[in-house]
Motif scaffolding. Structure first.
Motif, mmCIF file in Angstrom:
data_model
loop_
_atom_site.group_PDB
_atom_site.id
_atom_site.type_symbol
_atom_site.label_atom_id
_atom_site.label_comp_id
_atom_site.label_asym_id
_atom_site.label_seq_id
_atom_site.Cartn_x
_atom_site.Cartn_y
_atom_site.Cartn_z
ATOM 1 N N GLY A 1 -8.385 -15.377 -84.481
ATOM 2 C CA GLY A 1 -6.990 -15.738 -83.749
ATOM 3 C C GLY A 1 -7.237 -16.517 -82.207
ATOM 4 O O GLY A 1 -7.916 -15.892 -81.737
ATOM 5 N N GLY A 2 -5.981 -16.440 -81.557
ATOM 6 C CA GLY A 2 -5.453 -16.742 -80.773
ATOM 7 C C GLY A 2 -4.854 -15.990 -80.567
ATOM 8 O O GLY A 2 -3.838 -14.302 -80.313
ATOM 9 N N VAL A 3 -4.346 -16.098 -78.708
ATOM 10 C CA VAL A 3 -3.082 -15.091 -78.310
ATOM 11 C C VAL A 3 -1.933 -15.763 -78.277
ATOM 12 O O VAL A 3 -1.904 -17.036 -78.067
ATOM 13 C CB VAL A 3 -3.752 -14.897 -76.658
ATOM 14 C CG1 VAL A 3 -3.355 -14.071 -76.075
ATOM 15 C CG2 VAL A 3 -5.229 -14.338 -76.092
ATOM 16 N N SER A 4 -0.904 -14.757 -78.191
ATOM 17 C CA SER A 4 0.159 -15.539 -78.368
ATOM 18 C C SER A 4 1.352 -14.535 -77.050
ATOM 19 O O SER A 4 1.036 -13.686 -76.642
ATOM 20 C CB SER A 4 1.405 -15.439 -79.586
ATOM 21 O OG SER A 4 2.228 -15.472 -80.015
ATOM 22 N N TYR A 5 1.966 -15.860 -76.443
ATOM 23 C CA TYR A 5 3.062 -15.310 -75.804
ATOM 24 C C TYR A 5 4.197 -15.482 -75.665
ATOM 25 O O TYR A 5 4.601 -16.715 -76.307
ATOM 26 C CB TYR A 5 2.771 -16.136 -74.371
ATOM 27 C CG TYR A 5 0.863 -15.861 -73.500
ATOM 28 C CD1 TYR A 5 0.629 -15.055 -72.785
ATOM 29 C CD2 TYR A 5 -0.192 -17.032 -73.934
ATOM 30 C CE1 TYR A 5 -1.025 -14.493 -72.010
ATOM 31 C CE2 TYR A 5 -1.155 -16.593 -73.215
ATOM 32 C CZ TYR A 5 -1.664 -16.220 -72.899
ATOM 33 O OH TYR A 5 -2.922 -15.215 -72.519
ATOM 34 N N GLN A 6 4.553 -14.006 -75.283
ATOM 35 C CA GLN A 6 6.762 -14.835 -75.657
ATOM 36 C C GLN A 6 7.601 -14.952 -74.399
ATOM 37 O O GLN A 6 6.642 -13.561 -73.304
ATOM 38 C CB GLN A 6 7.446 -13.916 -77.115
ATOM 39 C CG GLN A 6 6.175 -14.273 -78.488
ATOM 40 C CD GLN A 6 6.408 -13.172 -78.924
ATOM 41 O OE1 GLN A 6 7.732 -12.508 -79.616
ATOM 42 N NE2 GLN A 6 4.653 -12.707 -80.345
ATOM 43 N N ASP A 7 8.478 -14.652 -74.483
ATOM 44 C CA ASP A 7 9.229 -14.521 -72.553
ATOM 45 C C ASP A 7 9.929 -13.142 -73.276
ATOM 46 O O ASP A 7 9.925 -12.315 -74.238
ATOM 47 C CB ASP A 7 10.515 -15.468 -73.659
ATOM 48 C CG ASP A 7 10.613 -17.260 -73.078
ATOM 49 O OD1 ASP A 7 9.126 -17.147 -72.114
ATOM 50 O OD2 ASP A 7 11.388 -17.520 -73.406
ATOM 51 N N TYR A 8 10.523 -12.521 -71.979
ATOM 52 C CA TYR A 8 10.475 -10.776 -71.799
ATOM 53 C C TYR A 8 11.789 -10.610 -72.957
ATOM 54 O O TYR A 8 12.513 -11.932 -72.636
ATOM 55 C CB TYR A 8 10.323 -10.473 -71.008
ATOM 56 C CG TYR A 8 10.787 -8.683 -70.649
ATOM 57 C CD1 TYR A 8 9.421 -8.368 -71.165
ATOM 58 C CD2 TYR A 8 11.096 -8.428 -70.392
ATOM 59 C CE1 TYR A 8 9.165 -7.062 -71.489
ATOM 60 C CE2 TYR A 8 11.334 -7.175 -70.589
ATOM 61 C CZ TYR A 8 10.409 -6.094 -70.728
ATOM 62 O OH TYR A 8 10.546 -5.265 -70.857
ATOM 63 N N ASP A 9 11.777 -9.566 -73.979
ATOM 64 C CA ASP A 9 12.990 -9.396 -74.345
ATOM 65 C C ASP A 9 12.888 -7.553 -74.143
ATOM 66 O O ASP A 9 11.848 -7.454 -74.882
ATOM 67 C CB ASP A 9 13.266 -10.295 -75.715
ATOM 68 C CG ASP A 9 13.971 -9.717 -76.615
ATOM 69 O OD1 ASP A 9 14.803 -8.535 -76.324
ATOM 70 O OD2 ASP A 9 14.374 -9.926 -77.371
ATOM 71 N N ALA A 10 13.830 -6.908 -73.548
ATOM 72 C CA ALA A 10 14.563 -6.071 -73.628
ATOM 73 C C ALA A 10 13.912 -4.674 -74.967
ATOM 74 O O ALA A 10 13.726 -3.734 -75.347
ATOM 75 C CB ALA A 10 14.985 -5.272 -73.208
ATOM 76 N N LYS A 11 14.658 -5.525 -75.829
ATOM 77 C CA LYS A 11 14.888 -5.199 -77.604
ATOM 78 C C LYS A 11 13.113 -4.469 -78.399
ATOM 79 O O LYS A 11 13.220 -3.892 -78.894
ATOM 80 C CB LYS A 11 15.564 -5.942 -78.557
ATOM 81 C CG LYS A 11 16.943 -6.406 -78.186
ATOM 82 C CD LYS A 11 18.288 -7.343 -78.605
ATOM 83 C CE LYS A 11 19.438 -7.786 -78.426
ATOM 84 N NZ LYS A 11 20.498 -8.307 -79.044
ATOM 85 N N GLN A 12 12.408 -5.891 -77.841
ATOM 86 C CA GLN A 12 11.713 -5.853 -77.967
ATOM 87 C C GLN A 12 10.493 -4.119 -77.988
ATOM 88 O O GLN A 12 9.428 -3.511 -78.067
ATOM 89 C CB GLN A 12 9.880 -6.615 -77.909
ATOM 90 C CG GLN A 12 10.118 -8.205 -78.080
ATOM 91 C CD GLN A 12 10.335 -8.116 -79.508
ATOM 92 O OE1 GLN A 12 9.527 -7.420 -80.157
ATOM 93 N NE2 GLN A 12 11.345 -8.751 -80.487
#
Length: 446
Positions: free
Chosen positions: A420-431
Motif C-alpha cells: 500500500g501507500g504512505v499516510s501523512y497526518q498533521d502532528y498531534d502530540a497525543k499520538q
C-alpha cells in the motif's frame, strides 16, 4: 588527478560555497530557492529552473500516489559499455554496479525539480538561516526548528544535519517489506513491518525556544514472517549527539518484556538485513555523527534516482532483478547534489571507514551513498528512491537499497510495492503515547 588540478578543484569548491553563503539573505527572493538550492537551470538546460509549483499526486483508493511522469521515455541509457562517456556524472558506486552486473542499466529521464514544501517550512528555513548554529564540534544543533537548519552549509556537519532534519512529514505511517537477495539471485522476505514516524521537530505548534531536542520517534512492529511476528522496536533521535546519540527499546515476544537496547545504533548489523545493512544505514545514513569527521566536498551534477512514484506502484516481481533492481523500474534524472565525505574520527570505530553521501539540493536528503572498508576498498553502495507527494506537499526518500559489491548480496528495504501507500497526518502530540516503551509492550504481545 595531479596536485595542481586537485588544488584548482578545491579552490573552485570553496568559491562555490562562499558564493552561496553570500546569497543567504536571498532565500525568499533571489538566486536561491527557499531551501537554499540554486534556483536557476544549469547552463545546458538539462537541469531545469525551480518554479515552486507542486505536482498533483492525490492518492487513489489504494492510497498509492500516481506517477505524474509515467508517459515520459528515457532520453539516455547508460550501461557498462558506454559509462566512461558519463563518468563525471556517476558516483563510484554506480560505476561499480554497472561494471559488476551485465544487466545493470541506468535509464535517464527528463529532470524535474518537483520537490515543493509548505510555506511554513520555508519560513522556518529562512529563520534558521540566521539563528541556527553548531556546538560541540558539530555534534549539536542549536536554535533550529521546523525546517532544515543550514540552507547554505559551510561545512560537512551542517550539511549532514540538513539530511537528518529534512522534512519527511509530521506523522507518517506505512507498512513496508524488506527483501534480501543473494548473489545467486535468491530472494527472501525477511521482514514486514508497520512503521510509524513522529517528528516533534516539525510540530507546527512548537518553536525553537523551548524545543526539547527530540527530533524524531520511530516505532516498527513486525508482522511477518511468522517466526519474527510480534517483535517491535522504538527509537528516539536527538539534535544533541554529543550527550545523547540515540535511545532505543526492543520488545521480544519470547521474553514478553521491553528492553532498553543501546545496540540499535551505529554499525550494529540489522538482523533482518542478513548483515548487508546496519542500523546507521537507514535512509543511507541515520544516527549520531560522533564517530566521523565530516567534510563538505562541494556541489556537482550527477545522475541520481528521482521521482520514483512509478517504482513504488509496481509489483515486487517487476522490481527486483538479478544483482540490482530491474532497470526498467527505476527512474534516474540529472540533478545537482552536495557531496559529503565522512571519515572515521581519531580513536573511533565503525565498519564503514569512509562514507560518501550525495544530498539532493532540493530536499537535502541522501539519494546515493558509497562506503569503503578499513582496507580502503569500495565495499557497499546505496540508493534511495524519492516519493513525490505534491498533495502534501513534500518529496522524500522512502525505499532504499544497499549493494555489497564484494559478496554480490543486496537488500531492498522499506519497500511498499506490495503493502500500500504512505499516510501523512498533521502532528498531534497525543499520538506520542503510541511511541513509548509501555505502548511497545502492549502492542507487541501476540
Amino acid at each position: 588527478m595531479n596536485k595542481n588540478i586537485r588544488n584548482l578543484v578545491a579552490v573552485s569548491m570553496a568559491a562555490l560555497v562562499a558564493s552561496a553563503f553570500a546569497q543567504a539573505p536571498n532565500l525568499k527572493s533571489g538566486n536561491l530557492t527557499p531551501m537554499g538550492a540554486e534556483r536557476a537551470a544549469n547552463k545546458e538546460g538539462t537541469i531545469p529552473a525551480w518554479d515552486g509549483k507542486a505536482v498533483d499526486t492525490k492518492p487513489g483508493a489504494d492510497n498509492k500516489r500516481p506517477d505524474p511522469y509515467a508517459s515520459e521515455k528515457p532520453v539516455l541509457q547508460i550501461t557498462n559499455a558506454n559509462q566512461t562517456q558519463y563518468a563525471d556524472k556517476l558516483s563510484d558506486g554506480t560505476k561499480a554496479l554497472l561494471a559488476k552486473w551485465s544487466g545493470m542499466r541506468i535509464d535517464v529521464y527528463p529532470s524535474h525539480r518537483s520537490a515543493v514544501f509548505s510555506q511554513a517550512i520555508y519560513d522556518a528555513v529562512a529563520a534558521n538561516a540566521t539563528r541556527a548554529k553548531l556546538a560541540n564540534g558539530g555534534l549539536t544543533v542549536e536554535g533550529a526548528y521546523g525546517g532544515i537548519p543550514f540552507p547554505v552549509p559551510k561545512n560537512g556537519h551542517e550539511a549532514l544535519w540538513n539530511h537528518m532534519l529534512s522534512y519527511r512529514g509530521q506523522l507518517t505511517t506505512f507498512t513496508a517489506d524488506k527483501y534480501v537477495m543473494t548473489s545467486s539471485g535468491d530472494r527472501v522476505l525477511t521482514n514486514r513491518q508497520r512503521t510509524g514516524l513522529a517528528y516533534p521537530y516539525y510540530d507546527p505548534k512548537g518553536k525553537a525556544d523551548g524545543f526539547n531536542g527530540e527530533w524524531a520517534r520511530a516505532r516498527l512492529d513486525v508482522t511477518e514472517p511468522p517466526a519474527n511476528a510480534g517483535q517491535a522496536l522504538m527509537t528516539i533521535d536527538y539534535v544533541d549527539n554529543y550527550t545523547k546519540p540515540k535511545d532505543g527499546w526492543q520488545y521480544v515476544p519470547g521474553q514478553r518484556r521491553v528492553r532498553k537496547s543501546p545496540s540499535l545504533v551505529y554499525d550494529t548489523p540489522d538482523p533482518s538485513a542478513a548483515g548487508l545493512a546496519n542500523f546507521d544505514d537507514v535512509n543511507l545514513f541515520i544516527g549520531a555523527q560522533d564517530r566521523y569527521d565530516v567534510k563538505l566536498i562541494g556541489k556537482k551534477e550527477i545522475y541520481i534516482p528521482y521521482n520514483n512514484n512509478g517504482l513504488f506502484r509496481k509489483p515486487v516481481n517487476a522490481v527486483i532483478g538479478k544483482g540490482t533492481l530491474n532497470p526498467d523500474a527505476v527512474r534516474w534524472e540529472l540533478h545537482r547534489v552536495w557531496v559529503l565525505e565522512a571519515s572515521l574520527a581519531k580513536d573511533k570505530r565503525n565498519v564503514a571507514a569512509k562514507r560518501r553521501l550525495y544530498l539532493d539540493e532540493d530536499t537535502w536528503q541522501a539519494v546515493l551513498a558509497d562506503t569503503w572498508d578499513a582496507q580502503g576498498k569500495l565495499w557497499k553502495t546505496g540508493q534511495a528512491f524519492t516519493l513525490l507527494a505534491g498533495d502534501e506537499p513534500s518529496a522524500s526518500t522512502l525505499s532504499y537499497t544497499w549493494f555489497d559489491l564484494l559478496s554480490g548480496g543486496w537488500v531492498y528495504a522499506a519497500a511498499i510495492n506490495e503493502t500500500g501507500g504512505v499516510s501523512y497526518q498533521d502532528y498531534d502530540a497525543k499520538q506520542l503515547t503510541k511511541f513509548t516503551s509501555s505502548a511497545l509492550a502492549s502492542g507487541g504481545v501476540r
